[in-house]
Structures are given as C-alpha cells and as structure tokens.
Design a protein around this motif. Structure first.
Motif, short mmCIF file in Angstrom:
data_model
loop_
_atom_site.label_atom_id
_atom_site.label_comp_id
_atom_site.label_asym_id
_atom_site.label_seq_id
_atom_site.Cartn_x
_atom_site.Cartn_y
_atom_site.Cartn_z
N TYR A 77 0.50 3.67 0.60
CA TYR A 77 1.75 3.04 0.28
C TYR A 77 2.69 3.00 1.37
N GLU A 98 -8.44 -4.84 -2.68
CA GLU A 98 -7.08 -5.45 -2.85
C GLU A 98 -6.37 -5.95 -1.91
N LYS A 109 -1.36 3.89 -4.04
CA LYS A 109 -2.73 3.84 -4.61
C LYS A 109 -3.37 5.23 -4.13
N ASP A 144 -0.41 -7.07 -2.44
CA ASP A 144 0.62 -6.32 -3.03
C ASP A 144 1.11 -5.33 -1.62
N TYR A 177 3.90 -0.88 -3.90
CA TYR A 177 2.34 -0.50 -4.10
C TYR A 177 1.96 1.01 -3.76
#
Lengths: 376, 400
Positions: free
Chosen positions: B132, B259, B245, B266, B243
């Motif tokens: 992030y 992604e 994760k 993102d 974002y």
C-alpha cells in the motif's frame, strides 16, 4: 615488486574527444553521454576502477560538466564515497596556468598536480571516457609492474578502416611489445595497433613529465609524451582483447548501442562478476501493454510500451503509445512517442516528445538526431 | 536534544509468513519479492521516508539474513542518516536474561530503549506484510487533531471477508468504542490495517502493564488495544481508502502481482510523487530477443527474454529461453525458464530453474474439478528437472 590497488590513483578525462560527437556533447561532457539504456560513458572506466580495488579517482572536467556532477553525486553507486580518497571532481582552473583554460591533458594534469601529489599513490592510471568497455585495471597494473616498463598503454590490434584511424593514435611495436613510434590521426586502413588512451605509470614519473613539459609550453599527452618520448621511455603495449566499442562520431555511437542488442556482447560488458554501476532512479519495472509487440530490443526500467518496438534501445522512462511503431531507434531517458506514430533510424536525446500520428525517420546509414527536450 | 525526533516508526518484520510455505522457507515475509523489483518491506519503508519519518526500527527475528542484507545501511530508501535512519533490531541479551520476541507488543516493549533514544512524542507501529501507499503524516495530523492516545488505521472490507481481520466499531467522529479480533460473525466492516500511532507515554504505560500480566499473549490486537478501550483511553480510527493488500497467502501474493498488470491499476508504481524505493544490484536493461513475444507484463532490469511472456511479472535477472512460455505467472529474481518449458498460473522462487520442456501449473479452464486448481509454486533455489511436471496448486520446496 609489491603493490596494492588502493595505492593506484585513477584519473579520468571527462571531456576528451567530445568534439567528435558535437550533437551529444552540446550540453554535456563525453563522460556523461547516455549509453546502453541506462548507463553513462563514465560508468565504464569508473566501475572498472572500483571493481579493480582502486579507491581514489579524480575526474578532470573542462566545461559543460553540470550533467556529470548530477550523475556522479557522492559517487556512492560506484562505491567511491570514502572517508579517505574516493571520487573527486577536478574542475578546471584548479591552479592557474598561463594559457587560461587547459589546452591538453598535460596542462589539465598540471592544473590538478597538487591533488595528484597529495594522493601519495605510487601508480596512476589515466583513462578517457570514450570507450564502452569493462576494463580490469588490476591485470593492467600487474602487467605494468611485472614488466618494469615506464608506461604501459592499453591498445587493441585489428583490421581498421580509414574512418577508424582518422582520429586515433596507432602504435608501431617492436617484436617484444615496446612502442617504437606513434602515428597520430592519420587515416590508414589495415591491421593496426590502436591506442585506447588508457595508461598506467608511476605517479612520480607522471609528475616529472607534466612539470617538465608544461614548463616548455607543451600540453599534449599523445604528442609530447607518447609520440615524442617513444624512444626515450620504455613504453609497453598491453593488448586488450575483450569486448569494447569506441565512440568517435554519431554513427559509431549508434552502432555501439546496437551492438548491445546482442546478448553475448551485453553479457561480456555487464555481468555480475564485474558489474557496471550507475546512478539509480527508483523506476518501476518496464510495463508492456495488451497489444504491445517487442523484439530485439534493450529496454530499461520505467518504460511503458503499448506499441511495436524492434531493434531499438529504450532508456529509462520511455513511453511508446498504442499503434506506434519504433524501429532501429535509440530513445533516451523519458522520450515519449504518442499514438499511431512511426519512428525509425533516429536518436532522440532526453525528454523528447513525439506527438500522435507522426512519421519521423531517416536512412539506416545516417541516424537522425533530435536534441534534448524538443517537441515534435 | 540533538537526537530528538517527533515521530519514530517501528516496523514489525519478524513474521514467518507461514502461509507462503516454500517462499518463506529461508526468507522472512517482509523480504518476499513483489512487483518485479520490490520486496514487501519497500512499501512501509518508502511510505515512512515519503511521510517525513526518518527514524525506523526494523524488528527482525525469523530468518533475517536476506532482510538484513537487503536493508543494509538504508541508503536505497534514503534512510542512511547521521541521526536516526533505519536500524535493524533483533532480539538481544540483557543482564536479566535473553528472550525471543513473544508477540508484537513484547517485541516493541523489548525495544523501548531504542525509542527512548529519540525521545519522540509519537510512535508509529507498522507491519511488513502489506502492499500500500500511505502518507503517515496525514494520519499523525489526525491523531493530533483528535487528541488521541492511539490511532488505528482502518479500511472498509467486504462483510464476508471481515472475519479475517481485527474489526473496529467507531462513532461518527472516529472514536473507537469496541474492537473484536477476527469475529466469527462480523457486525462492522472497519478492519484494522495493523498500523497504529501511539502517543509515546501511553504506549510505554500499556506495554509495561501488559508485560506484568503473565496471562497476556503480548499482542497489540489481543491485549493492548482492548486494554486501552477498557480504560476509556481516546482511541480513534483513521479511515484509509486507497489500495491495500495483504499478501500473506500464495493466492493473495499472486493476485496482488496480477493486479499490477490491469489496465487501470489501483497501485501506481510509476507515480514519481510517491516513489517506492528498492535495493537492487546494478544490472543492464533487459534484452527482448529475436524470438520473444511479450505483452501485458512487467519486466525488470537484467532479464533476458527470448520466449513468450504474457500477463506475467518478471523480476530482475530472469532468463526466459527461446520457445518457453510464461503466462499468468510471477517469476522471482534470478530464476531461469529453459527452452520449451511452460509456466502458467505459477510463482517461481528466487534463483530456481525450470528445466527444458518442464511444465509448471495449469490454466483453470483446463481443470475439470475446480477444487484441484490453484497457483503452483516452485520454492527458492531449487530446480524442476527437464520434462518434469508441477501440478496446479502444488508447492514444491525441494528439487524434482
């Protein structure tokens, strides 16, 4: 005789030969010309010196050195940010000489003689920055010490064209590898031994040569030392047989870059045993889009490719838009090519922008150069 | 005081990451590669630097060698500072004995003297588990404005996933009134991101009290936060909506990499205003060879690609030979995929070799029983012999 590499001073001439590539050196030194997707010319000798265990390197600059200062910074990438020694940029006028700005390497060395003396290194290696090479200075110094020569000069023997020798020195050697005479800037085709302008000699000899010759109004290392003293001094040739390319005009610059598309050449030049270091920029990896098609190319981090790229060198942060075709091109750092354009046989300097739907091309033998920051 | 800092970060990097199996056999989870040229720890470290926090203690315990080497003197993140900078903090012996870190709170407790050296008003507690970008200075500003003793970063998660997280209950002004660690039937979707800002005195008080309690598990989520709430301390939730994760499992690590290849990412790694720094060996740009086909992928310096690469993340120094096919996969640094090999829906570990005509993983559409499908994993520094197969969902940690 014993020596260790921390006792060897490195001196690089950042500006030597820059007049041969006026396009690329309009706003920078020979040493700071971008090459091979992410390097600068100075990275090759500088990495070689660092990899060889040398810990004290001075770079002599003449003019236009802002880009070089920016690239070198604290010299950390080359592991030359040291408490003692390390890398020193030697600006001109370090010591006033009667003739103003130095005219040749002897005057250049004279203007930083106190730096050289203060280094207290027993040997000095001198090198230019016009070669794409991964030099092992340890082997060179070892050969020099073993032979007992006054000066050892790195050279390469090959079949050269007139074009190759027009702006170069060639040695005539004796059977035992001594330099008997030197021919400067004469266009001669055929098998020649070319001076690569990398020398090692005792620092004390360097100092006495500089002091003697500058006081006589002489300034050229190649004419007044290598040529004039070829009989008097014991100058030995040291044949370099690895991969290298010399930049002597825009075409040779183009060809040298293209030679790196060959994986064999690139891995001889840049490998993990003897890395070539450079300033890093913290780019993300290169990104290839959905419809991209790339082959035979060298692509650096930070590129974003959505079009077609063939036989090209893409420096850091280059963007190629959708529907665009790039062929036989060298696109320097942060060049942007828009959508549906076609570019071939060109060299774009840093930050060039080529818009959408444009065709920019040139013939294969004569790449078109587009200068820094231009927008088409 | 010369060494005085307003805010110091403590990064918990001792986790084993056991759900990454073969990939964390000899590497702590924060040192697991991600996104071609990064390791997970690059994100919190870069966030610190970009947020103006220049003093970071990195607490290590499990397999620290790769991590120690990677962090070095912190220069890659501009964290080689005369005052502050990055410090690796392994467990150490004291006059009263030696103790491993037992829980997140105990790890910080054992390093209170490190924090005290900088006499900070605030301490940020971070973990090395997430991908992030976050400006901690904004969270600190929030903490100050609210006059909080502790601020916890939270993110909205889907209700069905909420049971995996520590869940917060907050009033409209952000003040937290309840906290449940991994609730079976979640009633809120505000998940703790494991990012805490403490006012230093409060942190010291609660850590010390927690140490005295022999029944405590010495964990922030299980002990410290509930204790703060029980005593009515001002605890606030700071909402983050970017974002974020967790890459703690094989599937989430693979997903997070995939992604990055989406058309609208993102997480923008190309944004120069919030660079993510990483520490990589010097290498040449990558070569895309004569026979290469490449699309929808990321490729890093030092690679030699002569095969077909589609929808994959290729780390530095990877070789993909002519005729090899790599798709929907993540290849870690220095791995080799030899001629004719196929790697699909897989993660190939650092320095591993996939032999000629070997086949790792499979596309989900080729598997009838969907339960048998999953991302295949080849661990670090091993080889898959010529012609050998690694089934989907299989994880190998020894050469075959």
């Amino acid at each position: 005789m014993s020596y260790n590499m921390t006792n060897v001073l490195g001196i690089l001439f950042a500006n030597a030969h820059e007049e041969s590539v006026p396009e690329l050196t309009a706003k920078r030194t020979m040493a700071s010309i971008p090459i091979g997707g992410r390097f600068r010319m100075v990275d090759f000798p500088l990495s070689g010196m660092s990899n060889s265990g040398m810990s004290r390197v001075g770079i002599i600059t003449r003019a236009n050195y802002q880009s070089l200062l920016d690239h070198i910074g604290m010299a950390r990438p080359w592991d030359l940010a040291r408490n003692t020694g390390g890398l020193t940029l030697l600006a001109p006028f370090g010591r006033n000489i009667d003739t103003g700005l130095f005219r040749g390497k002897l005057e250049a060395l004279y203007s930083c003689l106190s730096y050289i003396k203060h280094s207290e290194c027993e040997y000095t290696v001198l090198s230019d920055c016009d070669l794409i090479i991964n030099p092992d200075f340890h082997n060179l110094v070892e050969a020099h010490v073993a032979s007992g020569a006054d000066i050892t000069a790195v050279c390469h023997t090959d079949n050269y064209t007139e074009e190759d020798t027009r702006e170069a020195s060639c040695f005539n050697l004796s059977a035992d590898g001594r330099v008997e005479s030197v021919v400067i800037n004469r266009a001669m085709a055929g098998k020649r031994t070319m001076d690569l302008n990398i020398y090692v000699l005792k620092t004390s000899l360097l100092i006495s040569l500089v002091e003697e010759l500058v006081s006589l109004g002489k300034y050229s290392l190649s004419r007044d030392v290598m040529q004039a003293k070829a009989g008097e001094l014991d100058i030995r040739a040291y044949e370099f047989s690895g991969f290298y390319r010399r930049i002597c005009d825009l075409e040779s610059y183009y060809q040298a870059n293209m030679a790196l598309l060959d994986h064999c050449n690139l891995s001889k030049l840049v490998n993990s045993e003897r890395p070539i270091y450079t300033k890093d920029r913290a780019d993300a990896p290169a990104k290839y889009g959905f419809d991209s098609s790339v082959k035979d190319s060298l692509v650096a981090d930070g590129c974003v490719i959505e079009g077609v790229v063939e036989n090209s060198i893409l420096f850091r942060g280059v963007k190629v838009g959708k529907g665009t075709v790039v062929k036989n091109a060298i696109l320097m750092q942060d060049t942007e090519v828009g959508k549906d354009s076609a570019v071939s046989n060109i060299i774009t300097d840093k930050n060039v922008v080529i818009g959408d739907g444009l065709t920019v091309s040139s013939s294969e033998s004569c790449p078109l150069y587009i200068s820094k920051g231009r927008t088409l | 005081m010369y060494n005085k800092k307003e805010c110091v970060a403590m990064l918990l990097a001792g986790g084993q990451g056991s759900r990454l199996y073969a990939l964390t056999k000899k590497v702590a989870k924060p040192a697991v590669p991600y996104g071609g040229k990064y390791r997970i720890i690059d994100f919190p470290l870069s966030n610190c630097v970009n947020s103006g926090i220049d003093t970071v203690g990195v607490l290590t315990q499990y397999q620290p060698l790769v991590l120690n080497d990677y962090i070095g003197n912190g220069q890659a993140w501009n964290l080689d500072r005369i005052h502050g900078g990055v410090h690796i903090l392994p467990p150490y012996q004291t006059a009263s004995g030696a103790q491993w870190y037992e829980g997140t709170a105990n790890a910080i407790y054992q390093n209170l003297s490190f924090i005290e050296r900088y006499d900070p008003e605030y301490v940020v507690i971070l973990s090395g588990d997430h991908i992030y970008k976050m400006d901690y200075s904004k969270m600190l500003q929030f903490h100050k404005e609210k006059g909080a003793e502790c601020t916890i970063a939270v993110i909205d998660v889907p209700l069905h996933e909420a049971s995996r997280f520590g869940i917060m209950f907050a009033h409209e002004d952000g003040s937290v009134y309840d906290f449940v660690e991994k609730p079976k039937e979640p009633k809120s979707t505000l998940a703790s991101m494991g990012i805490y800002i403490f006012s230093t005195a409060t942190l010291k008080k609660y850590l010390t009290e927690n140490e005295m309690d022999e029944t405590a598990t010495k964990d922030f989520g299980k002990n410290i936060i509930p204790a703060l709430l029980a005593n009515g301390e001002k605890v606030f939730a700071y909402r983050f909506d970017g974002y974020w994760k967790d890459v703690g499992t094989i599937d989430s690590l693979w997903d997070a990499n995939m992604e990055l290849l989406a058309a609208n990412v993102d997480l923008d790694l190309y944004d120069t205003s919030w660079r993510i720094y990483s520490n990589n060996d010097s290498a040449a740009p990558h070569i895309i060879g004569k026979d290469a086909k490449i699309q929808s992928s990321m490729v890093t310096n030092g690679c030699y690609i002569d095969g077909t690469v589609d929808t994959s993340v290729i780390s530095g120094g990877v070789t993909i030979e002519e005729g090899a096919l790599v798709q929907y996969s993540v290849i870690f640094p220095g791995a080799t995929v030899k001629k004719g090999a196929v790697v699909e829906y897989a993660i190939i570990g650092e320095g591993s070799v996939v032999g000629e005509n070997a086949h790792v993983g499979a596309a989900p559409e080729t598997i009838e029983n969907k339960d048998e499908w999953g991302v295949a994993v080849v661990g670090n520094d091993i080889s898959v012999g010529d012609g050998k197969k690694v089934a989907p969902k299989e994880i190998i940690s020894e050469s075959i």
